[in-house]
Structure formats: C-alpha cells, structure tokens
Design an enzyme around this catalytic site. Sequence first.
Site, PDB file in Angstrom:
ATOM      1  CG  HIS A 153      -0.517   0.238   2.506  1.00 61.35           C
ATOM      2  ND1 HIS A 153      -0.187  -0.762   3.385  1.00 61.35           N
ATOM      3  CD2 HIS A 153      -0.277   1.386   3.162  1.00 61.35           C
ATOM      4  CE1 HIS A 153       0.223  -0.237   4.521  1.00 61.35           C
ATOM      5  NE2 HIS A 153       0.181   1.068   4.419  1.00 61.35           N
ATOM      6  CG  ASP A 160       0.293  -4.119   2.768  1.00 56.01           C
ATOM      7  OD1 ASP A 160       0.904  -3.592   1.823  1.00 56.01           O
ATOM      8  OD2 ASP A 160      -0.545  -3.518   3.458  1.00 56.01           O
ATOM      9  CB  SER A 162       2.880   1.664   6.387  1.00 52.17           C
ATOM     10  OG  SER A 162       1.606   1.287   6.743  1.00 52.17           O
TER      11      SER A 162
END
Length: 720
Positions: free
Chosen positions: A78, A214, A644
């Site tokens: 992402h 991810d 992230s």
Amino acid sequence: MLLISFSIQIKTTAKEGMWIPATLKAHEKDMKAEGLEIPIDKIYNENGTGLNNAVVLFGRGCTGEIISTKGLVLTNHHCGYGSVQGFSNTENDYFANGFWAKNMKEELPCKGLTVTFIRRMENVTDKVLAGIGDTIRDSIRDTLIAKRISAIEKDYMKSTGMDASIKPYFKGNQYWIAITQTYKDIRLVGFPPNGIGAFGGDVENWMWPRHTGDFSMFRVYAGQDNSPADYAATNKPYNAESFFHINVSGYKEGDFTMVYGFPGTTEEYISSYALKQVYSIADPISIACRTRKLDVWSKHMDLSRETFLKYTSKRAGVANGWKKWQGEVAGLKVNDVMGKKQAFEKSFQAWAVADKAADYAADLLPQMRTAAESMDQLLTEDLYNREAAFGVELISQGAALENVIKCFRLNLSGDALTDTLKKVMKGMEWFSKNYDAATDKDVFISLMTVYFTKNAYSLPPYFKEQYLAHGQDIINWAYDIYNTTLLASQEKLNTFAENAIPADSTKILKDPAWQLYNALNILRKGKIVAALNDYNARMKYLNRLYMKAQMEKNKTKVFYPDANLTLRVSYGQVKGLKPDGPAKYSYQTTLGEVVALDDSTSDIFKVPKKLKELYRTRDYGRWGVNGTMPVAFLASNHTSGGNSGSPVLNSKGELIGTNFDRAFEGTMSDYYFDPNRCRNISVDIRYTLFIIDKFGGAGWLIDEMDIAGGSQKAKVKSKK
Ligand code: ARG
Ligand code: GLU
C-alpha cells in the site's frame, strides 16, 4: 490519588513507547531483559554502520528497509500503490497481474518518489532554546526559534554536506536535528498483484486475523559517487554499507521484537477536552461522511473496471481513516480513556495547586477547557465543510480553476494566453485521469444531503441560493452542475484553453465548481480559519507547558515524545490478541487460511490461480515450515501510521517481517496504549520471500539478500 499515580506507574512498565534511537542507551537494560541480544550501538550509531542507515522514510509517509548492498528497499504494497498507479492502465494492469522486474534494466523509475536516510540525530534543545523563556508570548518566541532553527540547520548542512532538519519534540520542550540524505531516483522492482498484496482489502484492513502479503520492492539509485542524484539512465544502484540481514528461522509467542520506523502522529499526552473533540466530534462526523462517499464509489467501481482503476488508490486512502477511526472510537470507549484522562487531570490539578514550583501549571487545564469548549461548535461546522463539502472532488478541485483565473489576470491574449492556459490545464491531467464525473455527481448528491441537514445553519450563502434556485432538489442541482462545469473532463478543459479569448475569464468565474469552491473558501476565511488558527496557537502554547508539567510531576517516569514522523524504535513481543478472555485468536496466520477464504466472485478475496497451485502442491521451497506457509503475525510493538513498511526485527536485529497495520481493538493507541489490546501486524518475511521466489519467479532478487536460518544453510555473501 494514590491509586491514580499507581496505575500510571503500571503503564510505564508496559512496552508502550516510540523511542528516539539516539536515546536508546537509557533502555538498554530493559531491552536486554526483554531479550535483546545486540548492543544498542548496532541499532543506532553515528559512524555510518548503525541499522539507522538501513531504515528509510519511503515517500512522504511510509517506512522502508534496505535489504541488500545494492539498495534494494522493502516496503508495503500500500506504500507503493500510488507509484504503481502511474504505470497501470487497462492494458498494463499491474494491480491485477503484479510486476516483477527480471533484471535491473526492467526496473521502472517512479517519478516524484523519494527515499530518505537518517544519518545522525542530535539533541539541539540548548542551541535552539538558550535564553528563551517558557512563558514569553508565543508570537515572539516562535519567531526567535524559527530564526535559530534555520541558522543551526544551515551550519549543519555546511559542516556535513547533507540535509539537516530540526523538529520539535515533547510539544516544543525539546528540539532534535536530523542529518539526512534524500534519494530521488527510485525504481519499482517487484509488486505482487492485489490478490496477494491487498488481499482482504478494506474488509480485513485494520483487523486480525489478517491474510495480506502487503509488501512491494523498490531500488534506490545514486549518482556516480553514491550520492543523491536526479533520475538518469546512467545512475547506479545505491551501494549500501548497512542493510538488514534476514532470518527465516521464525519466532514464537513471547519472542522479543523491535519495529524501526517513522510513526507519524500520536497524542498520548492530550487533555480530556481535546480528546473529547476527537472522540465525539471529529471521528463520528468523518466516519458518517465517508460512509456515504465510500458507498457511492464502491457502487461505481463494481460496475466498471475503468472506474475501479481510477478510484482504487483514492478509495484505499479514504477507507483507511474511516475504519481506523471506528476502531479508535470503540477502543477509547472500552478503555474509558476519557475517564482515565479526567482522573489523571484531577491528580495533576491537585499537584499543580499544591506544588509551589508548579505555579505556572495551576491554570493550564482550566484554560484548555475554556479554549476547547468555545471551539466545539466551529470545529463541528468545519468538519462538515471539509468532509461533506470538500469531500466532493469537484468542489475541492475548484481550487485549480483559481489558477486559470490567474492566467487571465496577466492580461495576455492570442497565443500567449492559449499557451499559458494549456500549461495550467496540463497540471490538471492527473486529476482528470483519475476522475469520473458520473461517480462524483452521485457523491455530491449523497454528501450534500448530509451537509444541508446537519450543517443547515452555517451554509455558505451561494449554496443556499443555488439550492433554492433548483427547487430544493439536490439531484436537479447536481445535474446542472456536472453538465456545466469545465472540470467534467480534460477535453473540455483543453478545448477551453485552445479557444480562449481574454473575455472568457467570466466563464470560469461562472463555473459552478469554482463558485462552490469559492463560496466555501470565503466562508472559511471569514469565520473559521482565523478562529482555528488562534485556537491552535493557544493550544500549542498550553500543550507545551502541560507537557513540561506532566514531566515535572512524574520525574521518575521515562517519557517518550509523541510521534512526529521522525525515526523511532519500539520494542515488544510476538503476541496474540485475546482481549475478551478465551483464546480466540492466534498470533500467526498461514497460507491455508488464505486459500480457505478464496472467493472467485469477490474482488478482494480472489486468490490468484498460481498461488492456489503452489499451495496445492505445498511448493514452498526453503520458505515453508513443516508443510505450512506463515503469512502474517501479531506483536505488541507501539506503532502508528507511518510505520507502514517498517522492518520488524528479532533479538539479533535481523529482519523477520514488515510492519503494515494495527489490530482494530487497539487503533486508539495513538491516544492511549493498552498492552492488552494494542498489536501491530506484520507480513512474515518468509511469505514475502516465497512470493518473490515461487510466485513472482524473481529469484535473482533473493540472491542479492543475506538470509540466515531456515531449512537450507545460509549462503556466505561477500560484502562489497
Ligand atoms: N491500515 C493500514 C495503514 O494504515 C493499511 C492501509 C492500506 N490497506 C487498505 N486496505 N486500505 O496504512
Ligand atoms: N498502515 C499504516 C501506515 O500506513 C500503519 C498502520 C498503523 O497505523 O499502525 O502507516
């Protein structure tokens, strides 16, 4: 009162905290007791060999880790999503098919993407604040500080030949400088299809158990001397002295872990009055408005692959906040964080009144309360302006027409006017490429319905007029707007530029998109912006002193500064989540669970065929564990948005995973960390390697890495 300070002591001993790497020495004992097996100066040092040189700020808000001497960067799927959108279209659909460069030549340069290294951090509080009192008026104080900061930064830039930036910590009670290098030639290397990298989509987002791979991979390119350089075909892969060694032996519950990265914003020391604004104003309004917008977007995206490709990245962004806030509201409620804050404030107030040295603190909370309460109404209105009105793309994009108007003000005509206008229109291409007017029209209808009911008494006059002029019929009004506006398509914009004469400025001034934008802007400028700025300035002052006082009140507690998108280390353990008693969840998911969720009719739960085949034959290579393939795991590290892509490390500082999320039960950790509920979620490095190797067929990348453990012996690598 005793009870309260006791409960705060307990909080201190839990693994809450995001620590400045340069201060980790103070935690060495505790970290070693928790299981850390390497010296602190391996994690951070200033001579270029510390792991701090292998953690990068990826783009503007994510983290990445360097995993080879050749500048290979691992981050989240992402985090790479926006860049990949630049290369994706219906013919070249990397979201559907993935992307794997077969060699360096095939790596794709990502325009605008940057990667920043933190070479060193230094506490410069004394230099910044020397002689500047705490209680001088902020208007004067801020100017003095800003001047000093820029002078100090310049000095450091000169002496280091690198970038330098100073940021406030502890609400402006401390200042730290970071010496950094930002690389601008970053290329896409590997990107799994959405069926792996975004598996579970917004349904599984912010939740455990989780089944998303991810991750994505990029490479940093450098100029001839290994320094930052603009893109050039002749640039060389960045030669990394410091990079993460990977360990594939796995972990078990209770094992020590660290997360190294760039958490963005937390407010752990916030007053109950400001927290109430989050809990009962900002979160609920934003959630309600976004629910409507997401409903409309999803409906249109389901109907057309083209619309899907235009909106997938935008939807992920909007949905992400939307869901996180729902977890936040729930977590704040379950933990009675308001009640805890109020209890703390009571004890704080008693201390501030009783302690002579804390004179300055006695009036802080009452002042915060008055300031906050007087803002509640305006904040509510402004949230509707931002989330409901500016939530319509056409209205926020109205701002771009402002630039068109500026062109006309230059008094140009003929070719000069056309050329200038064409340039401005070119600047709107990205917007147009990712815009679908029919979708946005439905968003307008849905959001204006809330805007007119919930914000009925504070509407911009133009909105009211138009609404009446269209017979109080929002659908009819929308039809008119989207038929008239130039923003509906890039062709309309280009044709306008092509044929424009000086008198055409009136056409823009009459464009409904510009009118809507302008009306909102006038309203905000007149009534809201100044009041908000005053309020924020006031709160900044009060918060600075409140932070200082909280630290003085509890001198034995080691405080960590709120997140501010600077490099931090959190540490905790691999740990499952069972907040409600019986063991409901494990701490790890596997590929078997992914395949069990397979649904060929679903956009987000469709497992790629090849992955199912690899599962069926248990073809896991050296990455599997006794016939199973780990996918994601949970740990108790204190993380936030910005973490992230962060490296998740074992007790030896080896890479065992990549952080990508938190569990729903604990998203309130930005305000309150509950060790029983707060968990970070990571992709297991073995899953990442398995996907690269077996699914992507990109074994050449594995050869670059330094991998220990697992079923095969680690290769000995020569370090250039
Ligand atoms: N919640 C994660 C973060 O805050 C992941 C977001 C991307 N995934 C998604 N389904 N929207 O960034
Ligand atoms: N997904 C988040 C990010 O983009 C990290 C998760 C979190 O907020 O903890 O940074």
